[in-house]
Scaffold this active site. Structure first.
Site, PDB file in Angstrom:
ATOM      1  NE  ARG A   1     100.480  29.511  27.567  1.00 45.62           N
ATOM      2  CZ  ARG A   1     100.873  27.416  28.044  1.00 45.62           C
ATOM      3  NH1 ARG A   1     100.674  26.705  26.943  1.00 45.62           N
ATOM      4  NH2 ARG A   1     101.605  27.475  28.451  1.00 45.62           N
TER       5      ARG A   1
ATOM      6  CG  ASP B   1      97.147  18.608  29.029  1.00 40.83           C
ATOM      7  OD1 ASP B   1      97.408  18.623  28.303  1.00 40.83           O
ATOM      8  OD2 ASP B   1      96.468  17.782  30.062  1.00 40.83           O
TER       9      ASP B   1
ATOM     10  NE  ARG C   1     104.260  23.066  22.694  1.00 38.24           N
ATOM     11  CZ  ARG C   1     104.746  21.980  23.157  1.00 38.24           C
ATOM     12  NH1 ARG C   1     106.100  21.945  23.454  1.00 38.24           N
ATOM     13  NH2 ARG C   1     104.943  20.715  22.903  1.00 38.24           N
TER      14      ARG C   1
ATOM     15  NE  ARG D   1      97.807  18.229  22.074  1.00 39.74           N
ATOM     16  CZ  ARG D   1      99.023  17.362  22.726  1.00 39.74           C
ATOM     17  NH1 ARG D   1     100.608  17.917  22.402  1.00 39.74           N
ATOM     18  NH2 ARG D   1      98.941  16.396  23.931  1.00 39.74           N
TER      19      ARG D   1
ATOM     20  CE1 TYR E   1     101.330  11.712  30.932  1.00 39.75           C
ATOM     21  CE2 TYR E   1      99.224  11.618  29.722  1.00 39.75           C
ATOM     22  CZ  TYR E   1     100.058  12.297  29.649  1.00 39.75           C
ATOM     23  OH  TYR E   1     100.483  11.915  28.610  1.00 39.75           O
TER      24      TYR E   1
END
Ligand code: CP3
Length: 372
Positions: A68, A104, A59, A55, A179
């Site tokens: 973004r 992702d 962010r 990551r 998921y």
């Protein structure tokens, strides 16, 4: 196909440094066998311990948040211009030894026909969860053309990155299945485990389909030029070793062993996997990713002497002040010496609140302390 991959693996191994760029099926492929990162993955000595962060793109970086703005996560994964820019941002800033492809884990299942979104602050949310035979039919195999935007972005990136290797990745069948079955993130994996224990035939059919999709997705990235791949089984730590070996490992092994002849290192990572480390190595990995709970020397004792390790500074330590960061980094580097190769990383992804300057300093520290 198998023969072509096998030939390439030989060429890559023997002449990589001399050739630099090779023509392969779909175009030029940059070969970075001599980079510190690929050498450490292979258990070979190098000028310093290579470092990158799970990551690292995302962010924690103001330039990421800016680019973004107004663009959904899935949309940004499908735009090669954005993928290229976001992947390069942490490389420019931190001097890391590898880039990780910005995408992702749910991108290939969306390409396979599953209606889903990636919701900010939540993660992947699946419109109609996959819980029956009929649901499984909605998850079709993919062909490379379904993810042509990935091919394009990897090619752009490989050209931009030069000597810095690009890591491709995919979610492992268990983590993807969690998921799809739960419909979103879960703490207990209740519905996932209910299917695993209660409907093993459906479970195996679902995981086999996910393994097939994942293998195609990783092959696409390798064909386009990535120098390594990481299989994220982030949530496998929810399982006992016996259940992992019985219900999950064969499907992850189908993916990892399906890439042996591709000639790129395979990293296999999960969180909370202390009791699974040996099995995750056996599933077929050149490098086993270790979270912060297991010291790397202990991890190497469990995994065995044939595989490199990656990790494992607790991402929370980056909030404790530089003296602590420095002390703990030296400890991780020290314990990593027990393995035939060590790729420095965090024990899981960078937290969004992390000060990016600490990451830049950490890269310099790892290079300085480990450099000969
Ligand atoms: O820098 C990198 O590591 C590359 C980018 C990357 C992303 N997701 C971008 C992303 C990678 C490697 C992933 C993999 C991924 N996605 C995993 C495995 C890694 C891990 O953390 O264990 C998992 C489990 C997912 C599923 C997922 N996607 C989650 C749990 C989340 C977080 C939800 C949130 O917002 O907190 C996402 C969304 C996601 N993937 C973001 C990013 C940058 C945040 C979305 C945003 O910026 O709006």
């Amino acid at each position: 196909m198998g023969k072509a991959y096998a030939d390439l693996a030989v060429v890559r191994g023997r002449h990589a440094a001399a050739l630099g760029v090779l023509a392969w099926h779909h175009g030029p492929v940059t070969v970075l066998q001599d980079s510190p990162f690929v050498r450490a993955c292979r258990g070979l000595p190098g000028p310093h311990t290579p470092v990158w962060f799970m990551r690292q793109a995302g962010r924690s970086l103001p330039e990421y948040r800016k680019i973004r703005q107004g663009v959904g996560m899935l949309e940004s994964c499908r735009r090669p211009d954005l993928v290229t820019e976001i992947t390069l941002q942490p490389v420019r800033r931190h001097n890391v030894d590898a880039a990780i492809f910005f995408s992702d884990i749910v991108v290939p299942v969306a390409a396979a026909g599953i209606d889903l979104d990636i919701v900010a602050g939540t993660g992947p949310v699946v419109a109609e969860p996959v819980r029956t035979e009929a649901d499984l039919a909605r998850l079709r195999p993919i062909v490379p053309a379904d993810v042509d935007f990935v091919t394009e972005a990897v090619r752009l990136l490989v050209a931009e990155l030069g000597a810095t290797p690009l890591i491709g990745f995919a979610g492992a069948p268990f983590t993807l299945a969690s998921y799809l079955i739960e419909g979103g993130p879960s703490r207990t994996y209740l519905k996932t485990k209910a299917m695993m224990y209660g409907a093993p035939e459906l479970w195996n059919a679902l995981l086999a389909r996910l393994a097939e999709i994942t293998l195609t997705f990783l092959r696409v990235q390798i064909d386009a030029g990535v120098s390594a791949v990481q299989l994220f089984d982030s949530w496998a730590g929810a399982l006992s070793e016996a259940d992992y070996r019985r219900f999950v490992m064969p499907h992850s092994a189908a993916v990892l062993n399906g890439l042996i002849d591709a000639g790129v290192p395979r990293i296999h990572f999960g969180v909370g996997t202390g009791v699974l480390l040996e099995a995750m190595g056996e599933a077929g990995a050149d490098v086993v990713g270790v979270d912060w709970r297991t010291p790397l020397d202990e991890a190497t004792r469990r995994i065995g002497p044939d595989r490199a390790v990656q990790g494992n500074l607790d991402p929370a330590i980056l909030f404790a002040g530089w003296d602590v960061v420095e002390r703990e980094t030296r400890r991780v580097l020290d314990q990593g010496k027990a393995a035939p190769g060590h790729v420095f990383n965090l024990g899981h992804g960078v937290m969004p609140e992390t000060d990016p300057d600490i990451l830049t300093r950490l890269v310099a520290l790892v290079h300085e302390v480990s450099g000969s």
